[in-house]
Scaffold this active site. Structure first.
Site, PDB file in Angstrom:
ATOM      1  N   ARG A 132     -10.533 -11.413   1.711  1.00 45.24           N
ATOM      2  CA  ARG A 132     -11.414 -12.440   1.136  1.00 45.24           C
ATOM      3  C   ARG A 132     -10.794 -13.829   1.245  1.00 45.24           C
ATOM      4  O   ARG A 132     -11.501 -14.830   1.330  1.00 45.24           O
ATOM      5  CB  ARG A 132     -11.731 -12.080  -0.319  1.00 45.24           C
ATOM      6  CG  ARG A 132     -10.554 -12.079  -1.254  1.00 45.24           C
ATOM      7  CD  ARG A 132     -10.790 -11.276  -2.521  1.00 45.24           C
ATOM      8  NE  ARG A 132     -10.856  -9.846  -2.244  1.00 45.24           N
ATOM      9  CZ  ARG A 132     -11.104  -8.906  -3.151  1.00 45.24           C
ATOM     10  NH1 ARG A 132     -11.335  -9.259  -4.404  1.00 45.24           N
ATOM     11  NH2 ARG A 132     -11.150  -7.635  -2.817  1.00 45.24           N
ATOM     12  N   LYS A 143       0.830  -1.195   0.000  1.00 45.05           N
ATOM     13  CA  LYS A 143       0.000   0.000   0.000  1.00 45.05           C
ATOM     14  C   LYS A 143       0.872   1.255   0.000  1.00 45.05           C
ATOM     15  O   LYS A 143       2.025   1.217   0.446  1.00 45.05           O
ATOM     16  CB  LYS A 143      -0.881   0.026   1.259  1.00 45.05           C
ATOM     17  CG  LYS A 143      -1.958  -1.031   1.337  1.00 45.05           C
ATOM     18  CD  LYS A 143      -2.732  -0.903   2.640  1.00 45.05           C
ATOM     19  CE  LYS A 143      -3.807  -1.957   2.759  1.00 45.05           C
ATOM     20  NZ  LYS A 143      -4.920  -1.752   1.819  1.00 45.05           N
TER      21      LYS A 143
END
Length: 497
Positions: free
Chosen positions: A348, A274
């Site tokens: 996920r 990130k």
């Protein structure tokens, strides 16, 4: 801060809060105070824009003839608008307005309102509940905070005729608040103190409330074939954990309700790193797991008459020489294979194994999972609603109604084959991302591939787990979002009455 509920008695000091209906109509305590002050409160209303509207306040300092140091008039709106949520917000907003005023005590008068949608006992309990929720602060690391910068209020007293009934109504609400506070505490903690193993230890504190807690370490998860979850944490020196919490409040033969949470205690993005600005906020990427843990505390604390399972997958997503790489293929517990195209789409993967494990072992009535899953949901819905994705209309409607009741609102988003096809992969059963468009939906479609026939809802809480601005019962920072919503869901539809 101490919150109590007592029989009515006009205080001789501190702040006194009274309700005023739309049009400046006083309730019983307001009429007495206005008479005692020779009309000072009426004059204050006439000289202001305060009309008793819902959310309006008017503060009168040191009114003559009244022992209290100040009277805070709180607008309730029309009588038919007075309900549980209205009073919670009045209590919370009153505390926020007065917490830095210098007063040490607040007394809130709870008077009967003809036509209100809440009885007097629950109304008083709701006022107390609102102040209690609003009192939350996370100051444990602030060692140089000056006294003048701390809240001055130390006690809140709600006064009502029939205080015993109101105290009884407050007891389960107090347990829910404890759950909310636990979630807020977990989400607020920095990642150097809250990591998978230490978060699992926090789950173990629920044993004293009767919750059964089981922790699976990496060795046990490896035997179960949880390659999706384990791949996320393989770049961290912190060992990944799967925690199973069980509350047995109904009969042995009653199928449990299941709640599953994403618990990425810090998310760097892994090899798909990130950007630096804002990465510090990724300590709250475990907000879904935090909500499940707080919910289990709330349900066990109020002795909910339901069987409930809470499962949280706890990992830390870090880049190092052993970290998962873009292009890797992992095998989930279900046996399905996943090509990892972006290591920052990790939540996920954690949920895939946690959901499969939960439905396979417990055969629940339904599963609801919570996750700070996608930034795309914030683009879609902002910070007012969580995104809801589901395979079951009835469960969706129940969540919508519960969310409206407690002001933790959800908005249903679509699922269909056209979105699901975006996950198809040439060299594995699926990719872990579906492209830039419809990112929240394709993330939900990914999760749905790990759901069999059980009713299921996925709540993407990326926009609601943390707040930069306060609301009446939610100070800025960690919100504890989801605890009240899911407690109300259980209470409304799944408890033995």
């Amino acid at each position: 801060m101490k919150t109590t509920i007592t029989e009515p008695k006009i205080p001789n000091s501190g702040a006194l809060v009274i309700g005023v209906l739309k049009g400046g109509v006083f309730l019983s305590t307001g009429k007495k105070l206005d008479k005692a002050s020779n009309g000072a409160l009426s004059k204050a209303i006439k000289g202001s824009r305060f009309m008793g509207g819902n959310g309006q306040f008017l503060d009168v300092i040191a009114p003559a003839g009244i022992g209290a140091d100040r009277v805070l008039m709180a607008g309730l709106g029309e009588a038919k608008e007075v309900k549980q949520g209205t009073l919670e917000n009045v209590g919370g907003a009153a505390l926020q307005r007065l917490s830095g005023s210098g007063v040490k005590s607040i007394t809130i008068a709870c008077d009967p309102v003809k036509g209100a949608k809440v009885d007097i006992g629950l109304g008083a309990a709701s006022l107390a509940y609102g102040t209690h929720l609003a009192s939350y602060r996370f100051d444990k690391y602030r060692t140089t905070l000056k006294a003048k910068d701390k809240p001055s209020v130390t006690t809140v007293t709600v006064q009502v005729k029939g205080a015993a009934a109101a105290r009884k109504a407050f007891k389960p609400l107090g347990a829910v608040a404890d759950g909310v506070f636990m979630t807020r505490n977990l989400v607020s903690e920095p990642a150097n103190t809250l990591y998978p193993e230490s978060m699992a230890k926090e789950c173990q504190t629920l044993r004293k409330l009767g919750v059964k807690v089981e922790i699976l370490n990496e060795a046990r998860m490896t035997k179960l074939g949880m390659g999706a979850l384990l791949g996320v944490g393989q770049g961290s020196r912190r060992e990944s954990q799967l925690v199973i919490m069980r509350w047995q409040g109904a009969g042995e033969r009653t199928k449990p309700l299941a709640f599953v949470g994403k618990g990425v205690t810090f998310d760097t993005g892994g090899i798909s790193l990130k950007p630096g600005p804002g990465m510090d906020m990724m300590k709250w990427d475990m907000g879904g797991a935090g909500a499940v843990i707080g919910l289990m505390k709330a349900l066990s604390g109020r002795k909910a008459k339901a069987n409930v399972v809470g499962v949280v997958g706890l990992v830390e997503n870090m880049p190092d020489g052993n970290a998962q790489r873009p292009g890797d293929i992992v095998t989930s517990m279900s046996g399905q294979t996943i090509e990892i195209l972006n290591t920052d789409a990790e939540g996920r993967l954690v949920l895939a194994d946690a959901l499969w494990y939960t439905q396979d072992r417990f055969k629940p009535q339904f599963m609801v999972n919570l996750a700070t899953l996608t930034g795309a949901i914030i683009i879609s819905l902002g910070h007012e609603h969580a995104g809801m994705f589901s395979n079951n209309d009835e469960l969706c409607q129940q969540l919508l109604e519960a969310g409206a009741e407690v002001d933790e609102k959800v908005w249903r988003m679509p699922l269909n084959d056209a979105y699901d096809k975006k996950l198809n992969c040439a060299i594995a059963d699926m990719k872990n991302i579906g492209g830039r468009d419809a990112g929240s939906i394709t993330a939900a479609q990914f999760l749905q591939r790990y759901i069999n026939k059980v009713p299921w809802a996925h709540l993407d809480i990326a926009g609601t787990a943390w707040a930069d601005d306060s609301k009446p019962t939610v100070p800025k920072g960690a919100t504890g979002w989801g605890v009240r919503l899911l407690d109300r869901l259980v209470n409304n539809h799944y408890e033995r009455k």
